[in-house]
Enzyme design. Structure first.
Site, short mmCIF file in Angstrom:
data_model
loop_
_atom_site.label_atom_id
_atom_site.label_comp_id
_atom_site.label_asym_id
_atom_site.label_seq_id
_atom_site.Cartn_x
_atom_site.Cartn_y
_atom_site.Cartn_z
N SER A 150 0.83 -1.22 0.00
CA SER A 150 0.00 0.00 0.00
C SER A 150 0.86 1.26 0.00
O SER A 150 2.02 1.24 0.41
CB SER A 150 -0.89 0.02 1.24
N1 SAH Z 1 0.06 -4.79 4.19
C1 SAH Z 1 0.63 -5.34 3.00
C2 SAH Z 1 -0.28 -5.15 1.81
C3 SAH Z 1 -0.44 -6.40 1.05
S1 SAH Z 1 -1.69 -6.41 -0.18
C4 SAH Z 1 2.04 -4.82 2.77
O1 SAH Z 1 2.51 -3.98 3.55
O2 SAH Z 1 2.69 -5.28 1.83
C5 SAH Z 1 -2.95 -7.32 0.61
C6 SAH Z 1 -2.66 -8.74 0.97
O3 SAH Z 1 -3.86 -9.30 1.49
C7 SAH Z 1 -2.27 -9.65 -0.21
O4 SAH Z 1 -1.01 -10.20 0.05
C8 SAH Z 1 -3.36 -10.72 -0.24
O5 SAH Z 1 -2.88 -12.01 -0.58
C9 SAH Z 1 -3.85 -10.67 1.20
N2 SAH Z 1 -5.18 -11.23 1.44
C10 SAH Z 1 -6.31 -11.12 0.70
N3 SAH Z 1 -7.32 -11.80 1.28
C11 SAH Z 1 -6.81 -12.35 2.43
C12 SAH Z 1 -7.34 -13.17 3.46
N4 SAH Z 1 -8.62 -13.62 3.46
N5 SAH Z 1 -6.53 -13.56 4.48
C13 SAH Z 1 -5.24 -13.16 4.53
N6 SAH Z 1 -4.67 -12.40 3.57
C14 SAH Z 1 -5.44 -11.99 2.54
#
Ligand code: SAH
Length: 241
Positions: free
Chosen positions: A88
């Site tokens: 993000s």
């Molecule tokens: N906070 C992260 C952002 C990652 S993007 C950072 O700093 O990089 C969002 C993430 O949420 C993705 O990796 C995706 O695989 C995950 N995601 C989506 N649905 C999810 C779920 N039900 N449980 C756990 N992770 C999930």
């Protein structure tokens, strides 16, 4: 004899966009200058909470992205982290964590993060909370985050592989829950696992049909929902992959 003055590295040159480090072999001081410039921009955009600002100053975002993208790590932009997911924007990370910290001058208690991704936000959270549980549904990213975070040795951060839509009951109740992926609504497991007095922030599709940040406060009298600004997060998916 003419002694030529050393040329300041680009990150220090007057007028240069200090949030962009142009040389991939930049040293620690250059990365730090770029990171501090990023935090000044966050302040200019209204982030005020001291603990959030110092956490954003502390965590080296360039270590969480592919080396080919590292020179963009301190720009206010989301970047690809593999498997179709993105880290993000720093301004969104800071905004969401500031909402969680709101009127708490001291550290947050236990926090649950859904969507570890590359682990960046989890590292920021670990600096403002006593304990962080971060869940990821994609094994490839769960392992990458573990790798990225190893050198930081954050003993209060626990990475979990699993479906975050179910929350993590063993760590409940949480002082705060934060989602980095957006669903059609907020799973009941999250509000069940939130402590009374706790707050949850998650991108969620609202009546507008678009994604907005939604904040839920769990009070002694029930849940209070507030819809905030529009955002663009990757989708929240069920199951593991
Ligand atoms: N906070 C992260 C952002 C990652 S993007 C950072 O700093 O990089 C969002 C993430 O949420 C993705 O990796 C995706 O695989 C995950 N995601 C989506 N649905 C999810 C779920 N039900 N449980 C756990 N992770 C999930």
């Amino acid at each position: 004899m003419v002694v030529s003055k050393p040329v300041a590295p680009v990150a220090y040159q007057k007028g240069a966009d200090r949030s962009r480090v142009s040389d991939r072999s930049a040293n620690g001081a250059e990365w730090q200058a770029a990171r501090f410039a990023m935090v000044r921009k966050l302040e200019a955009h209204g982030i005020r909470h001291a603990a959030v600002l110092s956490a954003m100053r502390l965590v080296e975002r360039h270590r969480f992205v592919d080396s080919a993208l590292a020179n963009q790590a301190y720009e206010d932009t989301s970047l690809p982290i593999g498997l179709g997911q993105t880290i993000s924007k720093p301004s969104v990370v800071a905004r969401m964590i500031e909402l969680l910290c709101h009127d708490r001058p001291a550290k947050l208690g236990r926090v649950l993060e859904i969507g570890t991704g590359c682990g960046y936000q989890a590292a920021v959270l670990s600096a403002v909370a006593t304990e962080v549980y971060s869940m990821e549904r994609l094994r490839g990213l769960h392992e990458r985050a573990r790798e990225n975070l190893r050198a930081f040795r954050l003993s209060n951060l626990h990475l979990l592989m699993g479906d975050g839509m179910l929350g993590f009951a063993k760590g409940a109740p949480y002082a705060a829950i934060i989602a980095a992926a957006g669903g059609d609504d907020i799973p009941q497991a999250w509000t069940d696992q939130l402590a009374v007095g706790g707050r949850l922030v998650a991108p969620t599709v609202t009546a507008t049909g678009r994604q907005n940040l939604v904040m839920v406060d769990k009070t002694a009298r029930g849940l209070v929902r507030t819809e905030l600004e529009a955002v663009h997060f990757v989708p929240l998916k069920s199951g593991i992959g």
